[in-house]
Each structure stands twice: as C-alpha cells, then as structure tokens.
Design a protein around this motif. Structure first.
Motif, PDB file in Angstrom:
ATOM      1  N   UNK A  95      12.494  50.771 -16.313  1.00  0.00           N
ATOM      2  CA  UNK A  95      12.119  49.654 -15.442  1.00  0.00           C
ATOM      3  C   UNK A  95      10.647  49.785 -15.082  1.00  0.00           C
ATOM      4  N   UNK A  96       9.877  48.753 -15.406  1.00  0.00           N
ATOM      5  CA  UNK A  96       8.423  48.840 -15.214  1.00  0.00           C
ATOM      6  C   UNK A  96       7.879  47.568 -14.561  1.00  0.00           C
ATOM      7  N   UNK A  97       6.623  47.666 -14.120  1.00  0.00           N
ATOM      8  CA  UNK A  97       5.951  46.496 -13.560  1.00  0.00           C
ATOM      9  C   UNK A  97       4.559  46.383 -14.166  1.00  0.00           C
ATOM     10  N   UNK A  98       4.030  45.172 -14.099  1.00  0.00           N
ATOM     11  CA  UNK A  98       2.665  44.910 -14.553  1.00  0.00           C
ATOM     12  C   UNK A  98       2.052  43.922 -13.570  1.00  0.00           C
ATOM     13  N   UNK A  99       0.771  44.124 -13.275  1.00  0.00           N
ATOM     14  CA  UNK A  99       0.088  43.233 -12.326  1.00  0.00           C
ATOM     15  C   UNK A  99      -1.344  43.008 -12.790  1.00  0.00           C
ATOM     16  N   UNK A 100      -1.818  41.797 -12.650  1.00  0.00           N
ATOM     17  CA  UNK A 100      -3.226  41.519 -12.917  1.00  0.00           C
ATOM     18  C   UNK A 100      -3.685  40.404 -11.996  1.00  0.00           C
ATOM     19  N   UNK A 101      -4.971  40.461 -11.640  1.00  0.00           N
ATOM     20  CA  UNK A 101      -5.500  39.453 -10.725  1.00  0.00           C
ATOM     21  C   UNK A 101      -6.984  39.655 -10.484  1.00  0.00           C
ATOM     22  N   UNK A 102      -7.450  39.050  -9.432  1.00  0.00           N
ATOM     23  CA  UNK A 102      -8.869  39.103  -9.068  1.00  0.00           C
ATOM     24  C   UNK A 102      -8.981  39.348  -7.582  1.00  0.00           C
ATOM     25  N   UNK A 103      -9.936  40.203  -7.207  1.00  0.00           N
ATOM     26  CA  UNK A 103     -10.120  40.484  -5.788  1.00  0.00           C
ATOM     27  C   UNK A 103     -11.599  40.429  -5.413  1.00  0.00           C
ATOM     28  N   UNK A 104     -11.830  40.137  -4.137  1.00  0.00           N
ATOM     29  CA  UNK A 104     -13.168  40.192  -3.552  1.00  0.00           C
ATOM     30  C   UNK A 104     -13.174  41.304  -2.519  1.00  0.00           C
ATOM     31  N   UNK A 105     -14.260  42.067  -2.480  1.00  0.00           N
ATOM     32  CA  UNK A 105     -14.399  43.200  -1.562  1.00  0.00           C
ATOM     33  C   UNK A 105     -15.594  42.951  -0.660  1.00  0.00           C
ATOM     34  N   UNK A 106     -15.346  42.845   0.641  1.00  0.00           N
ATOM     35  CA  UNK A 106     -16.399  42.508   1.597  1.00  0.00           C
ATOM     36  C   UNK A 106     -16.555  43.611   2.630  1.00  0.00           C
ATOM     37  N   UNK A 107     -17.788  44.002   2.862  1.00  0.00           N
ATOM     38  CA  UNK A 107     -18.091  45.001   3.890  1.00  0.00           C
ATOM     39  C   UNK A 107     -17.848  44.393   5.268  1.00  0.00           C
ATOM     40  N   UNK A 108     -17.118  45.107   6.123  1.00  0.00           N
ATOM     41  CA  UNK A 108     -16.754  44.577   7.436  1.00  0.00           C
ATOM     42  C   UNK A 108     -17.930  44.618   8.398  1.00  0.00           C
ATOM     43  N   UNK A 109     -18.601  45.768   8.465  1.00  0.00           N
ATOM     44  CA  UNK A 109     -19.695  45.931   9.412  1.00  0.00           C
ATOM     45  C   UNK A 109     -21.039  45.752   8.721  1.00  0.00           C
ATOM     46  N   UNK A 110     -22.023  45.379   9.495  1.00  0.00           N
ATOM     47  CA  UNK A 110     -23.316  45.007   8.918  1.00  0.00           C
ATOM     48  C   UNK A 110     -24.085  46.199   8.368  1.00  0.00           C
ATOM     49  N   UNK A 111     -24.109  47.290   9.111  1.00  0.00           N
ATOM     50  CA  UNK A 111     -24.988  48.404   8.748  1.00  0.00           C
ATOM     51  C   UNK A 111     -24.248  49.653   8.280  1.00  0.00           C
ATOM     52  N   UNK A 112     -22.994  49.499   7.914  1.00  0.00           N
ATOM     53  CA  UNK A 112     -22.241  50.630   7.372  1.00  0.00           C
ATOM     54  C   UNK A 112     -21.164  50.088   6.450  1.00  0.00           C
ATOM     55  N   UNK A 113     -20.766  50.915   5.497  1.00  0.00           N
ATOM     56  CA  UNK A 113     -19.809  50.459   4.480  1.00  0.00           C
ATOM     57  C   UNK A 113     -18.528  51.293   4.475  1.00  0.00           C
ATOM     58  N   UNK A 114     -18.223  51.967   5.570  1.00  0.00           N
ATOM     59  CA  UNK A 114     -17.044  52.833   5.573  1.00  0.00           C
ATOM     60  C   UNK A 114     -15.744  52.028   5.582  1.00  0.00           C
ATOM     61  N   UNK A 115     -15.815  50.761   6.034  1.00  0.00           N
ATOM     62  CA  UNK A 115     -14.623  49.909   6.075  1.00  0.00           C
ATOM     63  C   UNK A 115     -14.901  48.620   5.311  1.00  0.00           C
ATOM     64  N   UNK A 116     -14.010  48.318   4.355  1.00  0.00           N
ATOM     65  CA  UNK A 116     -14.104  47.077   3.587  1.00  0.00           C
ATOM     66  C   UNK A 116     -12.772  46.342   3.668  1.00  0.00           C
ATOM     67  N   UNK A 117     -12.800  45.026   3.482  1.00  0.00           N
ATOM     68  CA  UNK A 117     -11.576  44.245   3.377  1.00  0.00           C
ATOM     69  C   UNK A 117     -11.530  43.642   1.969  1.00  0.00           C
ATOM     70  N   UNK A 118     -10.413  43.882   1.278  1.00  0.00           N
ATOM     71  CA  UNK A 118     -10.210  43.376  -0.076  1.00  0.00           C
ATOM     72  C   UNK A 118      -9.176  42.255  -0.044  1.00  0.00           C
ATOM     73  N   UNK A 119      -9.450  41.172  -0.728  1.00  0.00           N
ATOM     74  CA  UNK A 119      -8.539  40.025  -0.714  1.00  0.00           C
ATOM     75  C   UNK A 119      -8.664  39.284  -2.037  1.00  0.00           C
ATOM     76  N   UNK A 120      -7.588  38.611  -2.440  1.00  0.00           N
ATOM     77  CA  UNK A 120      -7.618  37.904  -3.713  1.00  0.00           C
ATOM     78  C   UNK A 120      -6.254  37.379  -4.086  1.00  0.00           C
ATOM     79  N   UNK A 121      -5.970  37.336  -5.384  1.00  0.00           N
ATOM     80  CA  UNK A 121      -4.675  36.868  -5.868  1.00  0.00           C
ATOM     81  C   UNK A 121      -4.265  37.721  -7.068  1.00  0.00           C
ATOM     82  N   UNK A 122      -2.942  37.839  -7.265  1.00  0.00           N
ATOM     83  CA  UNK A 122      -2.422  38.648  -8.360  1.00  0.00           C
ATOM     84  C   UNK A 122      -1.135  38.039  -8.896  1.00  0.00           C
TER      85      UNK A 122
END
Length: 356
Positions: free
Chosen positions: A178-205
């Motif tokens: 039993x297996x799965x397969x997934x493909x899609x597209x995502x956008x990755x946006x930095x949450x804070x202006x002057x640091x990149x430790x937290x990002x939010x990823x969103x898209x469709x699959x």
C-alpha cells in the motif's frame, strides 16, 4: 498511477534540464569572456605597433627629434599597458561575478534617468527585464529583499490505515504494497521582516492514496457500508485508490544563511535543517478499485470507479523534517476513510518528500 508517475518524471526531467541548460549557458559566457581577454591583449598590442610606426615615420620625416620620439613611445607603451590591465580586469570581474552567482546576475538597465519629476530604474536578470521602479523622488533606496519563494513538491512512500481498536500490525492492508504519491506546488513566505527562522508554506497538492488488501480480498460496497470480502478467483492485484485535491499549510522552522550584497538581500535554507508542521484540507476527486485475476485461463483486469462510501471532504495533519529539499514526511487524515463505517479507519502515510 503509471500515468501520474510518467508525467511527474517528465516534469522533473524538464526542471533538471532547465537547470543544466542554464548552467551550460553561463559556462559558455565564461569561455567567451576568456577568449575576449586574449583578443583585448592582441588588439592593444596591434594598436601600439601602429602608434610606434607612426612615431618612427614622424622621426624619419624630421617632424620630431630622436629624444621626443623616445618619450612618445614610452607614453603610448604605458597607455596601452594600462589599457590592457584595466580592460582585462573588467573581464575577470565579469567572470568572477558569473561564477559566484552561477549565471544569475542582476544588472541595471537604466539608472538615475529622470523623466520630468520621476526617476525610472529598471532591472535585468540575466539580460531579461525583471521589474521597473518608478519614484517621484530623485533618489530612492532599492529593495531586493525576496520574501517569498516557490517549489515543486513531490512525495512518495507507504500508505495504510489506523483502524479503531486495532494496531497497525493487525491491518488488513499490505504494509509494503500500500503506497501513496503526492505532487503539487507550494509558496514559502518569511513571517518576520528581519529574520527567517519562521516561514509559512502554503499551496496545493494532488494526493493518491492506495490500499492493497491482504488474503485475496476486495472492497465491496453494501449500502452505506464498505467491507472486505474474499474474492472468488485468485487475485494477482487488488487495490483501492483515493484521489484527493488538498491545500496544505505548514509552519516551518529552521536556520538559514543571510547573503547580503550591495543590491540583494537573500535568506538561503540550502543545506539547512528544516522542520515543518501543519495540516491540509480539500476534497476527494474520485475513488476506484483495480483488480487483476485469472478467470478460466483468461487474464482479466477490472477498473471499478465507484463511491465506495469514501469521505468527500479530506482534512488532516502533516509534518516533515530533513535537510535542504529531502525530507521525511508523514500525514494523517482526521476524516474517516469510509463514511458511516461501523469501525472507523483513518488513512496514514509515511515517506519521503522532495522540494524541487
């Protein structure tokens, strides 16, 4: 599934070939620049020969003295030597810029060009128009801080079900089959202006979850219940596939490298550890069962596209961790596989995810 895998492989091959072509393109530029260095040296030396010949001709014609001719020759020789030094330095800097940025170089197409009371500044990326800034001020700080990136996402791995009151080891579905397969597209946006430790990823699959029953069984829809029953012939293959369109959202944490230059600010997560956690929601696009068996010496393939009482709305939690674009990936459907089932089953998947 074969069709999906084929087109995914084609897309992956296209992305890789584009990268290779881009690399080959900038390497050709570097080779051309190296040849141009030698042409510059030859050109300046030829120009020096012509100038020395003219000075000698003036000396023979009695227009200048021998001492004046010597001074003039030293001056033109010094001038041509400096010309070679400066022009070759420009070429070497261009080569270094291309090598350092792997051909992706920003250049100004128009700078400090005034149209009335407006200033227009255009940018070219690898010789192609990228963006134009307009300002009513004579000076404006240019911002090259890219906050959002996008990736093609592909995942593959094992699929199964967590059944109420049972452990995964007691699952009626094949663990390896039993297996799965997934493909899609995502956008990755930095949450804070002057640091990149937290990002939010969103898209469709697009998710394709498969379940292969054990013990020569098939799925049978009996009213509002879907159950497993033993098949009357020996099965070569029995598989239920659920096709979903979902919209994932993940919060991602992890270190990054800051690359700050005169005209660019970039946060890079290349070769960095990443952890993402979040969920997804969407809907079922279709459900089908594939059977392969031998009936009285005849090989039979059945493709049965039915509802099988699978859930229409899909929602769950998911997470991943890994380095760069290779990640260990897990997802769990909070919705039951079969609606109104007497025993609740939830789909679970574990595999590898690739952000390309």
């Amino acid at each position: 599934m074969k069709t999906i895998t084929f087109y995914s492989a084609i897309l992956l091959l296209f992305l890789v070939s584009q990268s290779l072509f881009a690399q080959e393109d900038y390497q050709k530029k570097i080779e051309t620049l190296k040849l141009e260095k030698q042409r510059i040296i030859d050109q300046e030396k030829e120009a020096l020969k012509i100038e020395v010949r003219d000075i000698n001709q003036r000396l023979e014609d009695g227009e200048i003295t021998e001492n004046e001719a010597k001074i003039l020759k030293e001056e033109v020789a010094k001038q041509r030597a400096l010309n070679i030094e400066n022009r070759v330095a420009i070429i070497e800097n261009k080569i270094a810029l291309l090598e350092r940025n792997k051909g992706d170089v920003l250049t100004l197409s128009e700078s400090d060009t005034i149209y009335g009371d407006r200033m227009r500044i255009g940018l070219l990326i690898d010789g192609k128009p990228a963006v134009t800034f307009n300002s009513r001020q004579r000076k404006r700080d240019l911002k090259y801080d890219r906050r959002t990136y996008s990736d093609f996402v592909m995942a593959i791995g094992f699929n199964n079900a967590l059944i109420e009151g049972q452990s995964l080891s007691d699952s009626p579905y094949k663990i390896g089959g039993s297996r799965f397969f997934e493909m899609g597209w995502q956008w990755r946006t930095r949450v804070f202006r002057n640091t990149n430790w937290l990002r939010v990823n969103y898209g469709f699959s697009f998710q394709f979850n498969g379940l292969k029953p054990d013990d020569n069984q098939v799925f049978v829809q009996d009213g509002d219940q879907t159950v497993l029953q033993e098949f009357e012939y020996d099965l070569d293959k029995s598989k239920l596939r659920m096709d979903n369109l979902v919209f994932p959202v993940h919060f991602e944490v992890g270190p990054s490298r800051l690359h700050k230059k005169e005209r660019t600010i970039r946060y890079s997560i290349r070769d960095q550890f990443r952890v993402g956690f979040g969920g997804y929601g969407g809907f079922n696009l279709g459900t089908r069962q594939k059977l392969k068996y031998n009936r009285d010496g005849e090989n039979v393939k059945d493709k049965l596209k039915r509802d099988y009482n699978t859930s229409d709305l899909i929602y769950g939690v998911s997470g991943y961790l890994g380095v760069d674009g290779v990640l260990l990936y897990i997802k769990y459907d909070l919705n039951p596989i079969f609606k109104d089932a007497e025993i609740k089953q939830n789909n679970i998947s574990l595999g590898l995810r690739f952000d390309i």
